[in-house]
Enzyme design. Structure first.
Site, PDB file in Angstrom:
ATOM      1  N   GLU A 173       9.350  91.223   1.816  1.00 13.51           N
ATOM      2  CA  GLU A 173      10.705  91.365   1.283  1.00 13.51           C
ATOM      3  C   GLU A 173      11.423  90.387   0.540  1.00 13.51           C
ATOM      4  OE1 GLU A 173      13.936  93.303   0.508  1.00 13.51           O
ATOM      5  OE2 GLU A 173      12.429  94.132   1.169  1.00 13.51           O
ATOM      6  N   HIS A 181       9.906  88.360  -1.569  1.00 14.93           N
ATOM      7  CA  HIS A 181       9.789  88.409  -3.041  1.00 14.93           C
ATOM      8  C   HIS A 181      10.572  89.506  -3.717  1.00 14.93           C
ATOM      9  CE1 HIS A 181       5.668  86.888  -1.731  1.00 14.93           C
ATOM     10  NE2 HIS A 181       5.960  85.951  -2.895  1.00 14.93           N
ATOM     11  N   GLN A 192       9.297  72.497  -4.156  1.00 17.88           N
ATOM     12  CA  GLN A 192       8.636  73.051  -5.266  1.00 17.88           C
ATOM     13  C   GLN A 192       9.807  73.494  -6.694  1.00 17.88           C
ATOM     14  OE1 GLN A 192       5.432  76.340  -5.600  1.00 17.88           O
ATOM     15  NE2 GLN A 192       7.186  77.390  -5.908  1.00 17.88           N
TER      16      GLN A 192
END
Length: 278
Positions: free
Chosen positions: A36, A38, A154
């Protein structure tokens, strides 16, 4: 939903979207094993493009030899079904030979926000991340790309790369999607056994406690030391827990400006990452 497996197919699909009156494209790069969290990125991307694309590629260059590349969960059929149901317009499914063709000799070297924390714990990791993301941007040619805040470092590494290389892509950071327990959703959560899954939400609870203590005036070092002890008592092995500058990832000894609490800790063989704003 269009599915492209070759660069020729990708270019044709991209041109078809433009011909359909949807030239603006937002990309959600993934390694598959979707959940979920993503899908929340797909929804966030929808606000930044006429069409939404997702990529699924388990990138070998961001894994060290001892890490879980071979056993990283893969379920292409289920992933594509989820993306179609979420309203994704295009899925890019390259193979390794497409991403790293014979004779491939170019990688992106990263520094700045990539040096500490995950960069130190996983040497070469962000080199692989930056390289594959740059390749995806060149192949898909999105106007925007959406990443989850769960991988905070990131996101900062990718933003730095985009700015340094002058890439015409807006980087969108979407909030971490959490389970009702507070555990940050991750593809690797499926590795957790029943006992580990019960303990895993402690990471978010401890981060929240540290944030509250720091905001109430408690010393940063003392608060973090107590938090690490709590995590160890709950069965974690702590790789790091730190207060950092939200952009540069430099360590902070007291809150200043935009700050972030970041953590990586292991439960058994599963490594969990989380972070929250301070």
């Amino acid at each position: 939903m269009q599915i492209a497996r070759t660069l020729v197919q990708l270019r044709a699909a991209r041109a078809a979207l433009a011909a359909d009156g949807r030239p603006g494209l937002a990309l959600v790069p993934t390694m598959g094993a979707l959940h979920e969290g993503h899908l929340s990125l797909i929804r966030a991307a929808r606000a930044h493009g006429d069409a939404v694309a997702a990529s699924i590629f388990v990138n070998p260059t961001q894994f060290a030899p001892h890490e879980d590349f071979a056993r990283y969960p893969r379920d292409e059929a289920a992933d594509c079904a989820m993306l179609a149901a979420a309203g994704c317009d295009l899925v890019w499914l390259p193979d390794v030979a497409t991403m790293y063709p014979p004779g491939d000799a170019t990688m992106i070297e990263v520094a700045g926000p990539a040096l500490l924390w995950e960069g130190a714990a996983r040497p070469g990791h962000f080199r692989g991340v930056a390289t594959v993301v740059a390749k995806l941007f060149g192949q898909v040619r999105p106007d925007a790309a959406c990443f989850g805040e769960k991988d905070w470092q990131q996101v900062q590494v990718i933003r730095r790369m985009v700015e340094d290389l002058g890439l015409p892509v807006d980087i969108i950071a979407a909030p971490t999607w959490r389970e009702p327990s507070g555990l940050a959703m991750s593809s690797r959560n499926r590795y957790l056994g029943a006992r580990e899954r019960a303990a895993a939400p402690t990471l978010f609870a401890v981060l929240t406690g540290v944030r509250d203590a720091i905001c109430a005036g408690a010393p940063v070092g003392q608060s973090i030391a107590a938090a690490e002890a709590s995590l160890v008592a709950a069965g974690f092995t702590v790789d790091y827990l730190a207060l950092v500058d939200a952009v540069t990832l430099a360590p902070l000894h007291e809150p200043a400006g935009a700050a972030r609490l970041i953590a990586a800790a292991r439960l058994g063989a599963t490594r969990l990452l989380d972070n929250i704003a301070v």
